[in-house]
Scaffold this active site. Structure first.
Site, PDB file in Angstrom:
ATOM      1  N   CYS A 125     -25.574 -81.893  36.720  1.00  0.00           N
ATOM      2  CA  CYS A 125     -24.884 -81.209  38.112  1.00  0.00           C
ATOM      3  C   CYS A 125     -24.355 -79.967  38.186  1.00  0.00           C
ATOM      4  CB  CYS A 125     -23.906 -82.116  38.921  1.00  0.00           C
ATOM      5  SG  CYS A 125     -22.426 -82.600  37.283  1.00  0.00           S
ATOM      6  N   SER A 126     -22.969 -79.422  38.033  1.00  0.00           N
ATOM      7  CA  SER A 126     -22.771 -78.693  37.126  1.00  0.00           C
ATOM      8  C   SER A 126     -21.369 -78.930  35.743  1.00  0.00           C
ATOM      9  CB  SER A 126     -21.107 -77.964  38.362  1.00  0.00           C
ATOM     10  OG  SER A 126     -20.482 -76.860  37.812  1.00  0.00           O
ATOM     11  N   ALA A 127     -21.296 -79.444  35.533  1.00  0.00           N
ATOM     12  CA  ALA A 127     -20.361 -79.967  34.573  1.00  0.00           C
ATOM     13  C   ALA A 127     -21.180 -80.734  34.049  1.00  0.00           C
ATOM     14  CB  ALA A 127     -18.498 -80.345  34.878  1.00  0.00           C
ATOM     15  N   ASP A 136     -19.955 -80.087  48.372  1.00  0.00           N
ATOM     16  CA  ASP A 136     -18.476 -79.369  47.761  1.00  0.00           C
ATOM     17  C   ASP A 136     -17.654 -80.186  47.447  1.00  0.00           C
ATOM     18  OD1 ASP A 136     -17.439 -77.984  46.010  1.00  0.00           O
ATOM     19  OD2 ASP A 136     -16.481 -75.836  47.212  1.00  0.00           O
ATOM     20  N   VAL A 191     -21.109 -84.733  34.236  1.00  0.00           N
ATOM     21  CA  VAL A 191     -20.349 -85.757  33.856  1.00  0.00           C
ATOM     22  C   VAL A 191     -19.634 -86.402  35.494  1.00  0.00           C
ATOM     23  CG1 VAL A 191     -19.179 -84.854  31.764  1.00  0.00           C
ATOM     24  CG2 VAL A 191     -17.924 -84.493  34.015  1.00  0.00           C
ATOM     25  N   GLY A 192     -19.304 -86.299  36.772  1.00  0.00           N
ATOM     26  CA  GLY A 192     -18.864 -86.406  37.706  1.00  0.00           C
ATOM     27  C   GLY A 192     -20.411 -86.916  38.768  1.00  0.00           C
ATOM     28  N   ARG A 193     -20.746 -85.764  39.452  1.00  0.00           N
ATOM     29  CA  ARG A 193     -21.933 -87.080  40.703  1.00  0.00           C
ATOM     30  C   ARG A 193     -23.277 -86.903  39.565  1.00  0.00           C
ATOM     31  NH1 ARG A 193     -21.961 -81.127  44.563  1.00  0.00           N
ATOM     32  NH2 ARG A 193     -20.547 -80.309  44.259  1.00  0.00           N
ATOM     33  N   GLN A 211     -16.172 -89.727  37.379  1.00  0.00           N
ATOM     34  CA  GLN A 211     -14.878 -88.383  37.085  1.00  0.00           C
ATOM     35  C   GLN A 211     -13.374 -88.218  37.595  1.00  0.00           C
ATOM     36  OE1 GLN A 211     -15.760 -83.794  36.929  1.00  0.00           O
ATOM     37  NE2 GLN A 211     -14.783 -83.833  35.583  1.00  0.00           N
TER      38      GLN A 211
END
Length: 487
Positions: A271-273, A239, A275-277, A315
């Site tokens: 992932c969640s958004a 996390d 964009v990052g992972r 991100q």
């Protein structure tokens, strides 16, 4: 300055949010929404785009570059890549589509969004991402949640219409106290209807760092068509951080790419958004393929290209740094999978060319870079002289067991040991320092508290006695602990 609907002027530079993990993926009322769009010669260009990448980095030079580049230079390079919303995203802002967004500032651009036919809207928060020499090789999307997608019918319609055969999920469902994604698939051996798509989970296999599921899904009651889908969930991304090592994500990527496919549809990554992972995983895949084909890579250029398709891909600076480290491993060490039938021939070839020795020497140069917190823990543990052998490797705190059995108040929970994963099971092994005379009690406490069923010793000299003779017992912890031959 061009102004599109819902764009905001960027705040002064000193107020620009710092790209660190604790302010990622926050709910819509908490996230700043920037813009970096400019106008020149009647058109639009990306701010700093011409400054980002002036040359490709040779794969041969990659290890030395990554090892020697200072974090300040890497940060400067990363900050030059445009961040925020840079192109029109009007469809995402339509009144009947707004509830399908989760994070403020994470909206698909109108020209790269995925259109889903057949629902009450054709909108879903998902974007096409180009791959290496392939348009629309991936779909980057929000982690599906019931709040945005209801019965997940829109998501499964997208899977069907885009002929998706692989879904890559790089998050856990819940991390810390936050729900990152809802379970949008049925349990093993169960079936469930999502909109007009029936999904059956045919198997679920657990590995140390990921879960592999296979689904069959179908549409229509008459002339029913059925397809297969692989769902791979990477579970070792902590996390608001980056994975402890790069090998796990590289092995995960290999598993994804080795799966058989029938169609030429895109790979969904989320992932969640989204964009990052998601961007880090896609960047690793794209750049590894580029490096293998051309012998050189353009890391900032790749991130720029992804961000032209979806905002904020890769991100944070830590993710950008991690991407560099993973590429060193994937491109300069032999990470290819070897079928068991060919392993003998492979070993013969490697031995005859002294490739094993060369690979081992390369591995010595690719040490994982520890966080500041872990470096401090290592130095703290190094001071526990009576608990470490002379010249021993010293673990930090992230991956070592904590002693708690028979521990007196104020005593250290330290023991020179670390957890090691097997291929399928997390923390399957404990690799421990051979006990010293003063650490036998710690060693036995570790064996008991971890329910160890077998001890494999590689030394016969200079060790503390921790195994009693026949019909004897050892005295430890100010009480009698009988350690019998059956241990």
């Amino acid at each position: 300055m061009i102004k599109y609907p819902h764009y905001q002027s960027p705040p002064p530079k000193e107020n620009t949010p710092i790209l660190i993990e604790h302010n990622l993926e926050m709910d819509a009322d908490k996230t700043w929404e920037p813009t970096v769009m400019s106008e020149t010669n009647g058109g639009v260009y990306y701010n700093n785009a011409r400054e980002i990448s002036k040359f490709k980095l040779s794969v041969v030079d990659l290890p030395e570059y990554v090892q020697s580049v200072c974090i300040e230079d890497l940060e400067e390079e990363f900050q030059k890549i445009p961040y925020g919303l840079m192109k029109p995203y009007e469809v995402s802002q339509m009144k009947h589509n707004m509830n399908r967004n989760r994070y403020k500032g994470i909206y698909p651009y109108d020209d790269t969004r995925v259109v889903v036919r057949g629902g009450d809207t054709d909108y879903i928060n998902a974007s096409y991402i180009d791959g290496f020499r392939k348009r629309n090789a991936y779909i980057a999307t929000l982690g599906p949640t019931a709040k945005q997608l209801g019965d997940f019918g829109q998501f499964w319609r997208m899977v069907w219409q885009q002929k998706v055969e692989r879904i890559v999920m790089v998050t856990n469902l819940v991390e810390g106290q936050e729900t990152k994604c809802d379970k949008y698939w049925p349990d093993q051996y169960q079936s469930k209807l999502y909109g007009d798509t029936e999904v059956v989970c045919t198997f679920e296999k657990l590995y140390a760092d990921f879960i592999w599921r296979q689904f069959t899904f179908s549409k229509g009651k008459q002339n029913k068509e059925e397809r297969n889908l692989h769902h791979l969930q990477f579970t070792a991304w902590p996390d608001k951080d980056i994975p402890d090592n790069v090998t796990s994500i590289i092995e995960f990527r290999q598993k994804v790419n080795a799966l058989p496919t029938t169609f030429d549809g895109p790979v969904i990554v989320h992932c969640s958004a989204g964009v990052g992972r998601t961007g880090t995983y896609i960047g690793l895949d794209v750049l590894t393929k580029e490096g293998e084909a051309e012998g050189a890579i353009d890391i900032p250029g790749c991130v720029l290209n992804m961000r032209q398709n979806r905002p904020n891909m890769v991100q944070t600076l830590n993710q950008y740094k991690y991407l560099h480290q993973a590429l060193v491993h994937s491109l300069t060490l032999d990470c290819s999978l070897i079928k068991i039938d060919y392993f003998h021939d492979f070993m013969h070839m490697m031995s005859s060319k002294q490739e094993i020795q060369k690979q081992f020497e390369k591995m010595q140069l690719h040490q994982e870079q520890k966080s500041d917190k872990e470096l401090q823990a290592t130095e703290k543990n190094r001071l526990l002289i009576k608990k470490n052998r002379k010249h021993a490797d010293i673990p930090g705190d992230a991956n070592r067991p904590r002693l708690y059995l028979f521990l007196n108040l104020g005593e250290s929970d330290y023991i020179n040991a670390i957890y090691i994963n097997s291929f399928k099971t997390k923390n399957r092994f404990l690799v421990a320092q051979t006990p010293l005379p003063d650490t036998v009690s710690d060693f036995i406490a570790l064996v008991i508290q971890e329910n160890c069923s077998c001890i494999v010793s590689m030394e016969t000299q200079g060790i503390g006695l921790y195994v009693p003779g026949d019909n004897q017992s050892l005295m430890n912890f100010q009480q009698e602990i009988k350690v019998r031959d059956s241990l």
